[in-house]
Design an enzyme around this catalytic site. Structure first.
Site, mmCIF file in Angstrom:
data_model
loop_
_atom_site.group_PDB
_atom_site.id
_atom_site.type_symbol
_atom_site.label_atom_id
_atom_site.label_comp_id
_atom_site.label_asym_id
_atom_site.label_seq_id
_atom_site.Cartn_x
_atom_site.Cartn_y
_atom_site.Cartn_z
ATOM 1 N N THR A 31 0.805 -1.086 0.326
ATOM 2 C CA THR A 31 -0.089 -0.035 0.110
ATOM 3 C C THR A 31 0.644 1.351 0.110
ATOM 4 O O THR A 31 1.035 2.326 -1.038
ATOM 5 C CB THR A 31 -1.129 -0.061 1.577
ATOM 6 N N VAL A 32 1.734 1.545 1.047
ATOM 7 C CA VAL A 32 2.158 2.731 0.450
ATOM 8 C C VAL A 32 3.657 2.356 -0.013
ATOM 9 O O VAL A 32 4.144 3.536 -0.435
ATOM 10 C CB VAL A 32 3.623 2.895 2.625
ATOM 11 N N ALA A 51 14.094 19.314 -3.946
ATOM 12 C CA ALA A 51 14.938 18.666 -3.729
ATOM 13 C C ALA A 51 16.525 19.216 -3.693
ATOM 14 O O ALA A 51 17.736 18.732 -3.478
ATOM 15 C CB ALA A 51 15.218 16.732 -4.150
ATOM 16 N N VAL A 150 4.636 7.918 11.998
ATOM 17 C CA VAL A 150 3.929 8.800 13.290
ATOM 18 C C VAL A 150 2.539 9.152 13.001
ATOM 19 O O VAL A 150 1.105 8.679 13.872
ATOM 20 C CB VAL A 150 4.942 9.857 13.870
ATOM 21 N N ILE A 154 0.306 14.266 7.858
ATOM 22 C CA ILE A 154 0.498 15.094 9.189
ATOM 23 C C ILE A 154 1.835 15.541 9.460
ATOM 24 O O ILE A 154 2.365 14.527 9.761
ATOM 25 C CB ILE A 154 -0.358 14.830 10.618
ATOM 26 N N ASP A 219 -0.618 0.016 18.541
ATOM 27 C CA ASP A 219 -0.053 1.060 17.263
ATOM 28 C C ASP A 219 -0.409 3.212 17.518
ATOM 29 O O ASP A 219 1.053 3.651 17.508
ATOM 30 C CB ASP A 219 -1.765 1.323 16.096
ATOM 31 N N LYS A 223 3.333 5.381 18.405
ATOM 32 C CA LYS A 223 3.636 6.526 17.669
ATOM 33 C C LYS A 223 4.049 7.398 18.569
ATOM 34 O O LYS A 223 4.503 8.189 18.619
ATOM 35 C CB LYS A 223 2.380 6.666 17.126
ATOM 36 N N GLY A 320 -3.583 5.891 4.565
ATOM 37 C CA GLY A 320 -4.055 5.623 3.481
ATOM 38 C C GLY A 320 -1.940 6.062 2.681
ATOM 39 O O GLY A 320 -1.435 6.222 2.526
#
Length: 452
Positions: A31-32, A51, A150, A154, A219, A223, A320
């Site tokens: 997913t990531v 960058a 984390v 955000i 979880d 974090k 997400g």
């Protein structure tokens, strides 16, 4: 009146036309990882512009090579051996997005030992093995970046380490698990009980088939350890977090909290006190008028109180593919900018340079202090005064007492809000209250957080 001296308008020398790309080796293309690939490809010009150099995917390790090839195409080399990515000479930075704490530790440490920077979204890895990983990175002069670990999209790590660097942080508190926030929002908004709300979260993909990691608060605890380390300049201390999930939370308490003008959220709280630091993950009542009470669905939010800044709040998606990729690529941009920078001049892994870090004592559960909500089942509504008077006699400072609104199948219940009191004293009072002759069932108790 104030004139600058006339300066030459000669053009500044431009940078060399050809700058070597930052070569990324990715471990995991789920997913990531797939989201990271898509965003890198779609926004390559913007990313390179920020960058100062291109960022390109040089190699991917995956279990399913056929699936991986369908995602990244034929031009990216693939392997089913993660250590090959971690140690390959053509890789500058390793992105670990496979998850887990066992093999992932081996891959990350191997990458560091071979002089490669590491970017990871793996909060469990850093919560469990962070001390070892950060120490290895310091020895080898490389960076370990983890914004995506984390609070997903955000940028709270960057806010703590850079934006709030002038402050002595007093507390950090957040809704940092999207699954539990979705469940609690359904319990409040639709009147579902916990089991029904969890089933809906699973059906929509917000919760895993085995949701224990989320609903038991684990979880969020991972974090919180990273947030606290960056806020207070301490090491990562997962074992010291007091953790309570939402599995025992009843719909009746959601309704009673609403009657009193509150909403229930699973909060991670790290608070500095004179005698030490509180680290707590637990469901808590938040005033319904507070911004945090309006963070619903799978969204996350983190609030920070600094002595100079006051209270600031950060809000965004709690899950997400591309949302997490946003944070992962932001870390890659930071790594790309490190070229030629000595390790001592970089932003430290945990916000403080190692010589300035301190091991603040973490307070035990009994020493934590908060206001409390109590729901006390009674044999008869006429026993309200007996219970409130008994609490006052136990030196529990009572702020408000009310009868709970009638609900189907529920007998008389008295609702109590206390002033802030030490958890140890509250536990003793609750144990004794449970044996009071007016009490007809198990007393429910939750913390109340003002977040001000």
């Amino acid at each position: 009146m104030y004139r600058d001296p006339v300066q030459s308008l000669e053009p500044l020398p431009s940078r060399p036309a050809a700058i070597r790309a930052l070569r990324v080796g990715m471990i995991g293309i789920g997913t990531v990882g797939s989201g990271t690939f898509r965003v890198l490809a779609r926004n390559q010009a913007e990313i390179a512009g920020r960058a100062g150099r291109p960022i390109e995917l040089a190699m991917v390790a995956a279990r399913n090579l056929v699936r991986a090839a369908a995602i990244v195409g034929a031009d990216v080399p693939l392997t089913d051996e993660p250590l090959r990515v971690a140690t390959h000479p053509d890789v500058d930075v390793v992105v670990e997005v496979a998850g887990g704490t066992g093999p992932a530790r081996e891959w990350v440490l191997a990458a560091i030992a071979h002089g490669k920077h590491v970017v990871t979204a793996n909060k469990a890895l850093l919560a469990v093995h962070g001390a070892e990983i950060f120490a290895a990175a310091r020895r080898h002069g490389v960076a370990v970046a983890y914004e995506g670990a984390v609070a997903v999209s955000i940028p709270i790590v960057k806010a703590l380490r850079e934006g709030l660097a002038a402050n002595r942080i007093e507390w950090v508190a957040g809704i940092i698990n999207g699954t539990t926030n979705f469940i609690l929002s359904k319990m409040e908004g639709e009147g579902l009980d916990f089991a029904a709300a969890l089933a809906q979260a699973q059906a929509l993909g917000y919760a895993e088939a085995d949701p224990a990691f989320d609903i038991e608060g684990i979880d969020a605890a991972h974090k919180l350890t990273l947030l606290a380390a960056n806020a207070f300049g301490t090491s990562v201390r997962l074992a010291d977090v007091q953790v309570q999930g939402i599995t025992a939370l009843q719909r009746v308490d959601v309704a009673c909290a609403e009657q009193l003008g509150y909403r229930i959220k699973l909060l991670g709280v790290a608070r500095r006190r004179e005698e030490g630091v509180e680290l707590r993950v637990q469901p808590a009542l938040v005033p319904a008028s507070h911004l945090m009470a309006h963070v619903n669905g799978s969204m996350n939010a983190v609030m920070v109180k600094g002595d100079a800044s006051g209270v600031t709040m950060y809000y965004g998606a709690g899950a997400g593919s591309e949302q997490t990729a946003s944070a992962v690529i932001a870390d890659l941009v930071d790594v790309a900018r490190l070229d030629g920078t000595h390790a001592a001049q970089r932003v430290p892994h945990l916000g403080f340079h190692v010589h300035a870090m301190s091991e603040l004592p973490v307070l035990p559960r009994a020493a934590a202090c908060c206001a409390h909500y109590l729901r006390v089942p009674l044999h008869a509504a006429s026993h309200v005064e007996a219970v409130s008077g008994w609490l006052a006699g136990q030196q529990v400072p009572v702020q408000q007492v009310a009868l709970a609104a009638a609900q189907p199948g529920m007998g008389a219940q008295v609702l109590v809000l206390t002033q802030p009191v030490r958890q140890g004293a509250m536990d003793l009072a609750l144990h004794a209250l449970q044996a009071h002759p007016s009490v007809a069932g198990k007393v429910a108790a939750l913390c109340v957080e003002a977040l001000a």
